[in-house]
Scaffold this active site. Structure first.
Site, PDB file in Angstrom:
ATOM      1  N   HIS A 151      50.568  45.924  43.006  1.00  0.00           N
ATOM      2  CA  HIS A 151      51.120  45.518  44.542  1.00  0.00           C
ATOM      3  C   HIS A 151      52.270  45.990  44.909  1.00  0.00           C
ATOM      4  O   HIS A 151      52.768  44.945  44.537  1.00  0.00           O
ATOM      5  CB  HIS A 151      50.007  44.405  44.816  1.00  0.00           C
ATOM      6  CG  HIS A 151      48.853  44.329  44.563  1.00  0.00           C
ATOM      7  ND1 HIS A 151      47.722  44.684  45.560  1.00  0.00           N
ATOM      8  CD2 HIS A 151      48.412  43.787  44.330  1.00  0.00           C
ATOM      9  CE1 HIS A 151      46.601  44.546  44.906  1.00  0.00           C
ATOM     10  NE2 HIS A 151      46.736  43.825  44.425  1.00  0.00           N
TER      11      HIS A 151
ATOM     12  N   HIS B 221      58.580  42.895  39.751  1.00  0.00           N
ATOM     13  CA  HIS B 221      58.565  43.466  38.482  1.00  0.00           C
ATOM     14  C   HIS B 221      57.968  43.089  37.224  1.00  0.00           C
ATOM     15  O   HIS B 221      58.943  43.425  36.193  1.00  0.00           O
ATOM     16  CB  HIS B 221      60.001  44.816  38.622  1.00  0.00           C
ATOM     17  CG  HIS B 221      60.035  46.107  39.489  1.00  0.00           C
ATOM     18  ND1 HIS B 221      59.956  45.831  40.382  1.00  0.00           N
ATOM     19  CD2 HIS B 221      59.516  46.959  39.308  1.00  0.00           C
ATOM     20  CE1 HIS B 221      60.270  46.938  41.482  1.00  0.00           C
ATOM     21  NE2 HIS B 221      59.688  48.013  40.473  1.00  0.00           N
TER      22      HIS B 221
ATOM     23  N   HIS C 159      46.430  45.287  37.752  1.00  0.00           N
ATOM     24  CA  HIS C 159      46.948  46.127  38.737  1.00  0.00           C
ATOM     25  C   HIS C 159      48.103  45.826  39.392  1.00  0.00           C
ATOM     26  O   HIS C 159      48.271  44.818  38.836  1.00  0.00           O
ATOM     27  CB  HIS C 159      45.867  46.469  39.486  1.00  0.00           C
ATOM     28  CG  HIS C 159      45.321  45.369  40.388  1.00  0.00           C
ATOM     29  ND1 HIS C 159      44.225  44.320  39.614  1.00  0.00           N
ATOM     30  CD2 HIS C 159      45.765  45.238  41.745  1.00  0.00           C
ATOM     31  CE1 HIS C 159      44.342  43.249  40.841  1.00  0.00           C
ATOM     32  NE2 HIS C 159      44.486  43.428  42.195  1.00  0.00           N
TER      33      HIS C 159
ATOM     34  N   CYS D 175      39.563  43.888  40.447  1.00  0.00           N
ATOM     35  CA  CYS D 175      40.384  42.977  40.725  1.00  0.00           C
ATOM     36  C   CYS D 175      40.735  41.932  39.002  1.00  0.00           C
ATOM     37  O   CYS D 175      40.940  41.796  38.727  1.00  0.00           O
ATOM     38  CB  CYS D 175      41.082  42.415  41.704  1.00  0.00           C
ATOM     39  SG  CYS D 175      41.557  43.504  42.904  1.00  0.00           S
TER      40      CYS D 175
ATOM     41  N   GLU E 189      48.845  41.867  50.459  1.00  0.00           N
ATOM     42  CA  GLU E 189      48.946  42.822  49.143  1.00  0.00           C
ATOM     43  C   GLU E 189      48.844  44.377  49.457  1.00  0.00           C
ATOM     44  O   GLU E 189      49.170  44.637  48.592  1.00  0.00           O
ATOM     45  CB  GLU E 189      47.036  42.057  48.519  1.00  0.00           C
ATOM     46  CG  GLU E 189      47.872  41.085  47.889  1.00  0.00           C
ATOM     47  CD  GLU E 189      46.349  40.617  46.073  1.00  0.00           C
ATOM     48  OE1 GLU E 189      46.550  39.963  45.672  1.00  0.00           O
ATOM     49  OE2 GLU E 189      45.244  41.912  47.044  1.00  0.00           O
TER      50      GLU E 189
END
Length: 126
Positions: free
Chosen positions: A29, A67, A27, A23, A116
């Protein structure tokens, strides 16, 4: 006491600072956030708060994060890590401020729960 809860979703990227593991890398979610309100008195329509209004209160925060790379957005761009815990508190704070104005304190945020993943979530409350 009365409670109502509304769910919203958004997709964002992030990475964790001061963390060792996967993490620490960028990345993404597909987040789900649940905001629960609480109050003792209903309005003249017999509602704590119209679900539609609560969704409107949540919308600016959802749109702010949706986004985007959360690490690029204040207050997460400096030292505040975009962890699930900090995001849950961020939703709590943002929603509470708007709700207090809207209802003159009749309704308050009980808690904010941020998923998450389908199996991992954080909750913030006071």
């Amino acid at each position: 006491m009365f409670e109502v809860t509304v769910e919203a979703g958004f997709s964002s990227g992030h990475y964790l600072r001061n963390y060792r593991g996967k993490c620490e890398n960028p990345h993404g979610h597909n987040y789900k956030v649940f905001v629960t309100l609480i109050g003792e008195e209903l309005d003249e329509a017999g509602m704590l708060l119209d679900f539609k209004l609560l969704k409107q209160v949540m919308r600016p925060t959802v749109e702010y994060l949706d986004h985007f790379m959360i690490n690029d957005l204040p207050p997460f761009d400096k030292e505040l890590n975009p962890s699930a815990e900090n995001l849950a508190k961020y939703f709590y704070d943002q929603t509470s401020a708007q709700l207090h104005e809207m209802t003159a304190g009749r309704v308050r945020v009980k808690d904010c729960t941020l998923y998450e993943t389908d199996t991992s979530f954080a909750r913030y409350y006071k």
